[in-house]
Enzyme design. Structure first.
Site, PDB file in Angstrom:
ATOM      1  N   ASP A   6       0.884  -1.167   0.000  1.00  0.00           N
ATOM      2  CA  ASP A   6       0.000   0.000   0.000  1.00  0.00           C
ATOM      3  C   ASP A   6       0.919   1.213   0.000  1.00  0.00           C
ATOM      4  O   ASP A   6       1.549   1.516   1.014  1.00  0.00           O
ATOM      5  CB  ASP A   6      -0.898  -0.045   1.246  1.00  0.00           C
ATOM      6  N   LYS A  70       2.754  11.264  -3.516  1.00  0.00           N
ATOM      7  CA  LYS A  70       1.712  10.579  -4.289  1.00  0.00           C
ATOM      8  C   LYS A  70       0.839  11.577  -5.050  1.00  0.00           C
ATOM      9  O   LYS A  70       0.337  11.276  -6.126  1.00  0.00           O
ATOM     10  CB  LYS A  70       0.865   9.751  -3.329  1.00  0.00           C
ATOM     11  N   GLU A 172      -7.364   0.790  -4.670  1.00  0.00           N
ATOM     12  CA  GLU A 172      -7.428   0.667  -3.213  1.00  0.00           C
ATOM     13  C   GLU A 172      -8.782   0.128  -2.708  1.00  0.00           C
ATOM     14  O   GLU A 172      -8.794  -0.738  -1.836  1.00  0.00           O
ATOM     15  CB  GLU A 172      -7.096   2.019  -2.562  1.00  0.00           C
ATOM     16  N   ASP A 195     -13.514   5.408   2.561  1.00  0.00           N
ATOM     17  CA  ASP A 195     -12.095   5.547   2.917  1.00  0.00           C
ATOM     18  C   ASP A 195     -11.784   7.005   3.252  1.00  0.00           C
ATOM     19  O   ASP A 195     -11.747   7.855   2.361  1.00  0.00           O
ATOM     20  CB  ASP A 195     -11.250   5.072   1.714  1.00  0.00           C
TER      21      ASP A 195
END
Ligand code: AMP
Length: 609
Positions: A6, A70, A172, A195
């Site tokens: 992850d 990211k 994800e 999330d």
């Protein structure tokens, strides 16, 4: 053995399957959560610090400490969102020219986002190698569901730079759903993955279909997360601090950072305790500051920050035309879903108790490990989630690629289209099945060819229906049927999904590289087809109605026909387009006569005249 990784905005995790279970691996200090932070020391000879030691440098040397990389994966200069991201970090990513890939500048060195991410991945890999006592070089890496091709490709490249073969890029929410457990869900069940992390919120709705998860909808906000709550609480604390020390003024960066840290810690404590004391030692002039905060106080601040979540969830439900009752589960992941207020909110929106069985920080990584286990054969009885890595289609007139199933379609999937004959009297159609992203058939990979016979018919009159169906294992079945006779052929082709990554990459790269030429070739092929249709049509029209034209008109048409024939043999698109347009123009009169005749004929047949 394949690692599951992850690669998060704030933190990253790595794990492997052990004895049938996903196990997340710790680093040498026993930590499983690696901060996604890289510090480049001023001393050129020293190697970069990654993870917790780098995170400690964030306050001390912010300009040399790269976090949240990211957000810049696959990003380009000039994009407003990228510019906004760049203005929020204390390291230098601002000097990227518009359209160019983003670069991070530290001192006088430049690094691509892939290179920075590669350092994080290399550390995770090294930790795994140390913990397992054996080398591993294959990995599954997760990305947000909304990541586009450029962002996914950048993630893949980061893996390669870290010496990893990226076996799969996994969304994800799919990873979270895998962690929740396929065995807990029936066929066709739908799951929402909610999330809420440090920086982003994502709500995805997935469906389990023949053992495969498909993302039906995903809505989110890349600017909504725990960090915003920290900021809101920090602003409140600063206001209270100003009441106590009216001459405080603007806090210096160090005090501002201390307040932010205190705010985050208080927020975390308030997830368990109804109230907490916040202390800021030596806040001003050597004096400390303390305030007691109730959960209610914090929730009042958090409410406006979290409110947009309702709308995002509603939109995902709308997109899928589902009601909350249609969902089998609502799975909470991300650190901020530990907040009682967030849990209550998810419960209200989806009218059920959300599932909190997943470890908020580890569910995505565990899902990546499960997917890695499936790929390596350690987990059985589960079909893979998959997408077609390249488009699938047929060669059509003019040697062009006609796409039936676009790349990145979730499988299983089906698509169909009607085709016709290019030549009059043709008795068979050759079906050439292709895979790739190029406009011309010859530049794509050939998966196979076969012929379907049909009754001879004038050009454009035969009707052949073609259906592509791609099953969950990636096997492509092509069915072709002559609609007139019902004659059909079914051909099963080899797996269209297991394409070596290198071949996919090469295909994508070449389609980008040749984008302009390809576009030109397609237009040229289309212009030639148009000429091929027009020339015989003009001949037929002349035979029918030529007698009504005068000599000049005949001569002009003959001249333009010759010009089209010459241009048709050449390579110039503008010349061919101009010649076709001129012939169109020259035959206007002829066309009008034919239309009038046809109308008269039709009226006569209906008995009107
Ligand atoms: P993630 O991006 O999923 O790692 O989530 C990180 C975010 O979760 C940060 O904003 C943390 O402050 C927040 N977080 C972690 N634990 C808690 C907790 N117990 N209560 C509230 N927020 C938390």
């Amino acid at each position: 053995m394949i690692l599951g990784i992850d690669l998060g905005t704030t933190n990253s995790l790595v794990g492997v399957m052990e004895a049938g279970f996903p196990v997340l691996l710790a680093d040498a200090d026993g930590r499983r959560l690696t901060p996604s932070v890289v510090h480049f020391p001023a001393n050129e000879g020293a190697s970069p610090l990654v993870g917790a030691p780098a995170a400690r440098m964030r306050l001390i040397e912010p300009a040399r400490t790269v976090h949240s990389i990211k957000r810049f994966m696959g990003a380009r200069g000039g994009d407003p969102e990228t510019e906004a991201d760049a203005s929020r970090v204390l390291y230098d990513v601002t000097r990227t020219p518009a359209g160019a890939p983003v670069r991070v500048r530290v001192g006088d060195r430049e690094h691509s986002p892939e290179e920075v991410s590669a350092l994080i991945l290399a550390k995770l890999r090294a930790d795994a190698v140390r913990s397992l006592g054996q080398d591993v070089s294959r990995a599954v890496v997760t990305v947000p569901a909304y990541f586009n091709d450029a962002q996914r490709a950048a993630t893949r490249r980061a893996g390669e730079l870290a010496g990893l073969t990226v076996e799969r890029i996994l969304p994800e929410p799919t990873a979270a759903a895998l962690a929740y457990g396929l065995e807990r869900l029936g066929e066709r069940s739908k799951v929402a993955v909610f999330d809420l992390g440090g920086g982003t919120f994502d709500l995805s709705i997935l469906e389990l279909n023949e053992g495969v998860f498909q993302v039906l909808a995903t809505h989110g906000n890349t600017r909504l997360g725990g960090d915003d709550l920290d900021r809101a609480l920090a602003r409140y604390l600063l206001a209270r601090l100003r009441e106590r020390f009216p001459d405080l003024g603007e806090p210096d960066p160090r005090l501002a950072a201390t307040i932010r840290d205190a705010a985050e810690q208080a927020k975390v404590r308030l997830s368990d305790a109804p109230e907490t004391d916040v202390e800021i030692p030596f806040a001003h002039g050597g004096e400390s500051f303390a305030v007691r905060l109730g959960r209610g106080d914090f929730e009042r601040l958090a409410k406006p920050v979290l409110e947009p979540i309702r709308n995002l969830c509603a939109r995902a439900l709308e997109d899928t035309r589902l009601k909350p009752e249609d969902l089998q589960a609502v799975v909470l992941v991300g650190g901020s879903t530990r907040m009682p207020m967030v849990r209550a909110m998810a419960g209200e929106i989806f009218r059920r108790d959300p599932d909190t069985t997943q470890h908020p920080d580890e569910a995505v990584a565990s899902g990546a490990v499960l997917q890695a286990g499936i790929l390596s054969g350690d987990v059985r009885n589960v079909t893979l989630l998959d997408v077609t890595p390249l488009s699938l289609g047929l060669e059509t007139f003019g040697g062009l690629m006609n796409v039936l199933i676009p790349r990145n379609s979730a499988i299983p999937t089906k698509a169909g289209e009607m085709f016709t004959n290019a030549a009059p009297g043709q008795t068979a159609m050759r079906l050439h099945v292709l895979q790739g992203e190029r406009e011309l058939a010859r530049d794509n990979f050939s998966l196979g060819q076969f012929e379907l016979e049909f009754e001879p018919a004038p050009r454009g009159q035969a009707r052949v229906g073609v259906q592509f169906s791609l099953d969950a294992d990636g096997i492509l079945t092509v069915l072709a049927r002559d609609t007139k006779t019902g004659r059909e052929r079914v051909v099963e082709l080899k797996s269209a999904v297991d394409v070596a990554d290198a071949r996919v990459e090469a295909m994508l790269a070449s389609s980008l590289e040749h984008a302009f030429e390809d576009f030109h070739e397609r237009r040229l092929a289309e212009a030639r087809l148009k000429a091929d249709e027009l020339l015989p049509a003009v001949k037929v029209a002349l035979a029918e109605a030529g007698s009504e034209l005068n000599e000049d008109e005949h001569a002009e048409i003959a001249r333009q026909v010759a010009a089209v024939e010459v241009a048709r043999a050449g390579d110039s698109l503008p010349a061919l387009q101009a010649a076709v347009a001129a012939l169109d123009e020259a035959t206007q009169m002829l066309a009008t006569i034919l239309i009038e005749r046809a109308m008269e004929e039709s009226l006569r047949r209906k008995g009107v005249v």
